[in-house]
Motif scaffolding. Structure first.
Motif, PDB file in Angstrom:
ATOM      1  N   ILE A 157       0.810  -1.221   0.000  1.00  0.00           N
ATOM      2  CA  ILE A 157       0.000   0.000   0.000  1.00  0.00           C
ATOM      3  C   ILE A 157       0.841   1.268   0.000  1.00  0.00           C
ATOM      4  N   GLU A 158       2.024   1.192   0.571  1.00  0.00           N
ATOM      5  CA  GLU A 158       2.820   2.416   0.663  1.00  0.00           C
ATOM      6  C   GLU A 158       3.523   2.759  -0.636  1.00  0.00           C
ATOM      7  N   ILE A 159       3.664   1.772  -1.541  1.00  0.00           N
ATOM      8  CA  ILE A 159       4.403   2.062  -2.765  1.00  0.00           C
ATOM      9  C   ILE A 159       3.603   1.844  -4.047  1.00  0.00           C
ATOM     10  N   ALA A 160       2.486   1.108  -3.996  1.00  0.00           N
ATOM     11  CA  ALA A 160       1.799   0.777  -5.253  1.00  0.00           C
ATOM     12  C   ALA A 160       0.295   0.984  -5.126  1.00  0.00           C
ATOM     13  N   TRP A 161      -0.155   2.243  -5.201  1.00  0.00           N
ATOM     14  CA  TRP A 161      -1.576   2.539  -5.044  1.00  0.00           C
ATOM     15  C   TRP A 161      -2.441   1.878  -6.096  1.00  0.00           C
ATOM     16  N   TRP A 162      -1.868   1.709  -7.333  1.00  0.00           N
ATOM     17  CA  TRP A 162      -2.686   1.173  -8.431  1.00  0.00           C
ATOM     18  C   TRP A 162      -3.160  -0.246  -8.144  1.00  0.00           C
ATOM     19  N   LEU A 163      -2.406  -0.982  -7.329  1.00  0.00           N
ATOM     20  CA  LEU A 163      -2.832  -2.338  -6.985  1.00  0.00           C
ATOM     21  C   LEU A 163      -4.052  -2.325  -6.071  1.00  0.00           C
ATOM     22  N   SER A 164      -4.223  -1.243  -5.314  1.00  0.00           N
ATOM     23  CA  SER A 164      -5.363  -1.162  -4.407  1.00  0.00           C
ATOM     24  C   SER A 164      -6.576  -0.529  -5.073  1.00  0.00           C
ATOM     25  N   VAL A 165      -6.336   0.420  -5.970  1.00  0.00           N
ATOM     26  CA  VAL A 165      -7.454   1.207  -6.497  1.00  0.00           C
ATOM     27  C   VAL A 165      -8.253   0.456  -7.567  1.00  0.00           C
ATOM     28  N   PHE A 166      -7.569  -0.027  -8.626  1.00  0.00           N
ATOM     29  CA  PHE A 166      -8.305  -0.529  -9.792  1.00  0.00           C
ATOM     30  C   PHE A 166      -9.121  -1.806  -9.537  1.00  0.00           C
ATOM     31  N   PRO A 167      -8.543  -2.835  -8.887  1.00  0.00           N
ATOM     32  CA  PRO A 167      -9.365  -4.046  -8.703  1.00  0.00           C
ATOM     33  C   PRO A 167     -10.607  -3.771  -7.855  1.00  0.00           C
ATOM     34  N   GLY A 168     -10.485  -2.888  -6.862  1.00  0.00           N
ATOM     35  CA  GLY A 168     -11.636  -2.553  -6.029  1.00  0.00           C
ATOM     36  C   GLY A 168     -12.715  -1.861  -6.840  1.00  0.00           C
ATOM     37  N   LEU A 169     -12.277  -0.968  -7.748  1.00  0.00           N
ATOM     38  CA  LEU A 169     -13.239  -0.294  -8.623  1.00  0.00           C
ATOM     39  C   LEU A 169     -13.990  -1.308  -9.479  1.00  0.00           C
ATOM     40  N   ALA A 170     -13.250  -2.314  -9.956  1.00  0.00           N
ATOM     41  CA  ALA A 170     -13.890  -3.334 -10.790  1.00  0.00           C
ATOM     42  C   ALA A 170     -14.970  -4.068  -9.995  1.00  0.00           C
ATOM     43  N   ILE A 171     -14.664  -4.413  -8.746  1.00  0.00           N
ATOM     44  CA  ILE A 171     -15.662  -5.093  -7.909  1.00  0.00           C
ATOM     45  C   ILE A 171     -16.862  -4.172  -7.716  1.00  0.00           C
ATOM     46  N   LEU A 172     -16.586  -2.929  -7.333  1.00  0.00           N
ATOM     47  CA  LEU A 172     -17.654  -1.964  -7.080  1.00  0.00           C
ATOM     48  C   LEU A 172     -18.587  -1.842  -8.284  1.00  0.00           C
ATOM     49  N   VAL A 173     -17.989  -1.645  -9.460  1.00  0.00           N
ATOM     50  CA  VAL A 173     -18.787  -1.425 -10.666  1.00  0.00           C
ATOM     51  C   VAL A 173     -19.631  -2.661 -10.990  1.00  0.00           C
ATOM     52  N   THR A 174     -19.030  -3.835 -10.871  1.00  0.00           N
ATOM     53  CA  THR A 174     -19.766  -5.060 -11.199  1.00  0.00           C
ATOM     54  C   THR A 174     -20.924  -5.284 -10.231  1.00  0.00           C
ATOM     55  N   VAL A 175     -20.626  -5.195  -8.937  1.00  0.00           N
ATOM     56  CA  VAL A 175     -21.672  -5.436  -7.944  1.00  0.00           C
ATOM     57  C   VAL A 175     -22.769  -4.382  -8.077  1.00  0.00           C
ATOM     58  N   LEU A 176     -22.362  -3.152  -8.303  1.00  0.00           N
ATOM     59  CA  LEU A 176     -23.330  -2.074  -8.505  1.00  0.00           C
ATOM     60  C   LEU A 176     -24.256  -2.401  -9.669  1.00  0.00           C
ATOM     61  N   GLY A 177     -23.670  -2.896 -10.764  1.00  0.00           N
ATOM     62  CA  GLY A 177     -24.464  -3.256 -11.935  1.00  0.00           C
ATOM     63  C   GLY A 177     -25.536  -4.282 -11.593  1.00  0.00           C
ATOM     64  N   TYR A 178     -25.138  -5.368 -10.907  1.00  0.00           N
ATOM     65  CA  TYR A 178     -26.118  -6.413 -10.576  1.00  0.00           C
ATOM     66  C   TYR A 178     -27.167  -5.897  -9.597  1.00  0.00           C
ATOM     67  N   ASN A 179     -26.752  -5.062  -8.643  1.00  0.00           N
ATOM     68  CA  ASN A 179     -27.728  -4.537  -7.684  1.00  0.00           C
ATOM     69  C   ASN A 179     -28.744  -3.621  -8.358  1.00  0.00           C
ATOM     70  N   LEU A 180     -28.263  -2.734  -9.237  1.00  0.00           N
ATOM     71  CA  LEU A 180     -29.182  -1.836  -9.942  1.00  0.00           C
ATOM     72  C   LEU A 180     -30.132  -2.640 -10.818  1.00  0.00           C
ATOM     73  N   LEU A 181     -29.566  -3.636 -11.510  1.00  0.00           N
ATOM     74  CA  LEU A 181     -30.387  -4.472 -12.381  1.00  0.00           C
ATOM     75  C   LEU A 181     -31.457  -5.202 -11.570  1.00  0.00           C
ATOM     76  N   GLY A 182     -31.031  -5.780 -10.430  1.00  0.00           N
ATOM     77  CA  GLY A 182     -31.974  -6.520  -9.593  1.00  0.00           C
ATOM     78  C   GLY A 182     -33.094  -5.636  -9.080  1.00  0.00           C
TER      79      GLY A 182
END
Lengths: 325, 285
Positions: free
Chosen positions: B244-269
């Protein structure tokens, strides 16, 4: 009322019995039962330890006998010893549980302090900018993995800004602190975990509050209140709010398993020595006694939460307790 | 407030709901990424490159590299496939169990109902993640175990929904008439009641996919889910945490992918729920 409570309490017994059976069943999913599974994880285990384990589980006896022996011990809160350090599982649970409870109670308080006003506000201003904003927040909140939120906050407040500690529940030099400093130190350590823990529930409960409020606002007695000329403020906050708040009480019960379950990931991310992390580490080390020792009390806590919520609801709404009799 | 239902109105209702349509777009978009992603963006998600460890986003690695020099974007595309696979299979298992249990409990009632509903109570009393961790502790985690475990620990809600539908429908005239004509229980359950009571299942299954993806990513984050070298969003986040102290991109992008996907299914549902439920039509229109 007493009859209602007794009835609900009696209902818990078969469920608890089922949970112990479930626990025991899971343990026996392992090929050769827990004793054997424990062996192939810990190569260091001596023949004597192996013997002790076999005896502990009565591995040479048939399933139902093993279950009864195990249940007897379990009922006297004898969960055995942790494989990792040989300490009593009960002691390990008792020292980690208060930390988990503290965080969860703080989180629950935060949820209600924030979610209820938000929900009411967005119901009384349906379709307004606030309502739309809240709706979006709710959906995003539901979809945000708690551990990711934790990572982002650790990065921003811990790494970049250096404002908050990123792990543990107290500083290393805490023994030299005055009581006030100690309190502030703990508060600093708790801010992020409590916030993250509350975040998911915030979305759920504000949504629920909004829908309740909208439902209540459509009732006849609200129309009556308006018809007799009460100002809107009175209609909202005296007649509608009271009735919309009631079902929220039961939601506390449903929120508890989520919060306790969430503590596994949360405590691991923040390095908090609570029950969630104890469970997780035991799971990693395949430390059965600890895993099983936490499962049952966890379920009891959950059911107590549900029970308290139901009782609270019965107190608030006479229809519930009368309907049961 | 009540609108008269006309043919096609469910679909029309759904399309009028902008949030629901946005959810559908996210869901379809992520499916496209999972299926076509590897063709459009060919780098191997498991190729280790020790010379380019923890590089930030650049032209050759748009989302950077991880602690073994693997391309993060390629791993995220692979992770999309894994997440959706786990979501669909786990929900499939939970739904089948739920429909069977719920039908039996609701249709036959009495002791069968009591036994099944007590089982539901028992399962609901144990926090799901505890149960899953306990099982994963004993059975070594693999993608199949993860799917099965999530499926077997989340069947309670579909069970309750189907049971409620059955209890409401089994006394209705068309069912009573069918019984009077001598139809078997199986025929009544599967030909007559189930088709009429299935719609809440669409909603719970859609929401369930989002929930399953969250559980899988949480397990993988803890190291008890999808095992390396198979890519998954959760394990990417785990390496994000370590760096976390040296590679922010490893924390930011995969979490965004989860958020967007789950958001999609929740909105659809939620969109499907609103479109199916005539009572709340017009509220989100």
């Amino acid at each position: 009322m007493a009859r209602y409570i007794t009835k609900r309490l009696l209902l818990i017994i078969p469920i608890l019995f089922g949970i112990t059976l479930l626990n025991f069943g899971i343990m026996h999913l392992a090929p050769g039962g827990p004793a054997e599974a424990q062996m192939d994880f810990s190569a260091k285990a001596s023949a004597e330890a192996r013997q002790r384990l076999r005896k502990l589980y009565g591995a040479d006896q048939p399933f139902h006998k093993q279950y009864i022996t195990w249940l007897k011990k379990f009922l006297t809160l004898d969960f055995g010893e942790a494989f990792a350090d040989g300490r009593k599982v009960k002691d390990k649970i008792l020292e980690s549980l208060p930390i988990t409870l503290k965080i969860n109670i703080l989180a629950l308080t935060l949820i209600f302090l924030i979610a209820i006003p938000i929900g009411v506000l967005s119901a009384t201003h349906q379709y307004s900018l606030i309502d739309r904003f809240v709706t979006v927040f709710v959906f995003v909140g539901f979809a945000t993995p708690s551990f990711w939120l934790a990572l982002l906050l650790i990065y921003v407040f811990g790494v970049q800004l250096g404002m908050l500690p990123i792990s543990g529940i107290q500083s290393l030099d805490v023994s030299a602190f005055t009581p006030w400093q100690r309190f502030m130190d703990q508060a600093e350590h708790f801010i992020l975990p409590v916030f993250v823990s509350a975040f998911g529930g915030l979305a759920g409960i504000s949504r629920y509050m909004r829908n309740n409020m909208l439902e209540v606002l459509r009732q006849d007695y609200i129309r009556t209140a308006r018809a007799k000329g009460l100002p809107e403020v009175m209609v909202f906050y005296k007649h509608a709010l009271r009735n919309a708040l009631m079902p929220v009480i039961t939601i506390i019960g449903f929120a508890i398993p989520g919060l306790i379950g969430g503590s596994v990931i949360l405590e691991t991310v923040f390095g908090i020595p609570g029950m969630g992390r104890l469970f997780f580490e035991a799971a990693l080390q395949r430390d059965y006694n600890v895993v099983m020792g936490i499962l049952a009390p966890g379920a009891v806590l959950t059911m107590l939460g549900n029970l308290l919520a139901d009782i609270g609801y019965a107190f608030a709404d006479p229809r519930v307790r009368l309907g049961q009799e | 407030m009540k609108k008269i239902s006309v043919p096609g109105s469910t679909v029309q209702q759904f399309l009028k709901n902008r949030l629901a349509v946005a959810g559908g777009v996210l869901v379809v978009g992520m499916l496209v990424v999972a299926v076509l992603g590897p063709l459009v963006y060919p780098p191997d998600p498991t190729a280790i490159d020790v010379k380019n460890i923890l590089n930030g986003p650049s032209l050759s690695h748009p989302l950077g590299t991880d602690e073994l020099g693997r391309d993060v974007l390629a791993r995220m595309i692979g992770g999309a496939w894994i997440s959706l696979l786990v979501g669909f299979v786990a929900v499939g298992i939970a739904t089948v169990i739920g429909v069977v249990m719920g039908s039996i409990a609701g249709y036959f009632g009495r002791i069968v109902d009591t036994v099944i509903m007590r089982a539901v109570d028992i399962m609901l009393a144990v926090p799901t993640i505890f149960l899953i961790l306990a099982i994963v502790t004993i059975l070594k985690p693999s993608i199949w175990i993860i799917m099965a475990v999530i499926g077997f620990t989340t069947w309670m809600e579909p069970t309750r929904l189907v049971r409620a539908e059955f209890m409401a429908l089994k006394e209705r005239e068309f069912v009573v008439a069918e019984r009077a004509l001598g139809a078997s229980d199986m025929r009544i359950i599967f030909r007559h009641i189930l088709p009429n009571g299935i719609s809440p299942i669409y909603v719970s299954a859609t929401l369930g996919i989002g929930a399953a993806i969250l559980v899988e990513s949480g397990l993988s984050f803890l190291g008890l889910g999808i095992q390396p070298p198979t890519p998954s969003w959760g394990s990417l986040l785990a390496s994000g945490r370590e760096n976390i102290e040296i590679a922010w991109w490893l924390s930011v992008f995969p979490g965004l992918a989860i958020l967007v996907t789950v958001l999609g299914y929740n909105l659809l549902g939620e969109g499907i729920r609103d479109a199916l439920d005539p009572r709340i039509r017009g509220m989100n229109g």
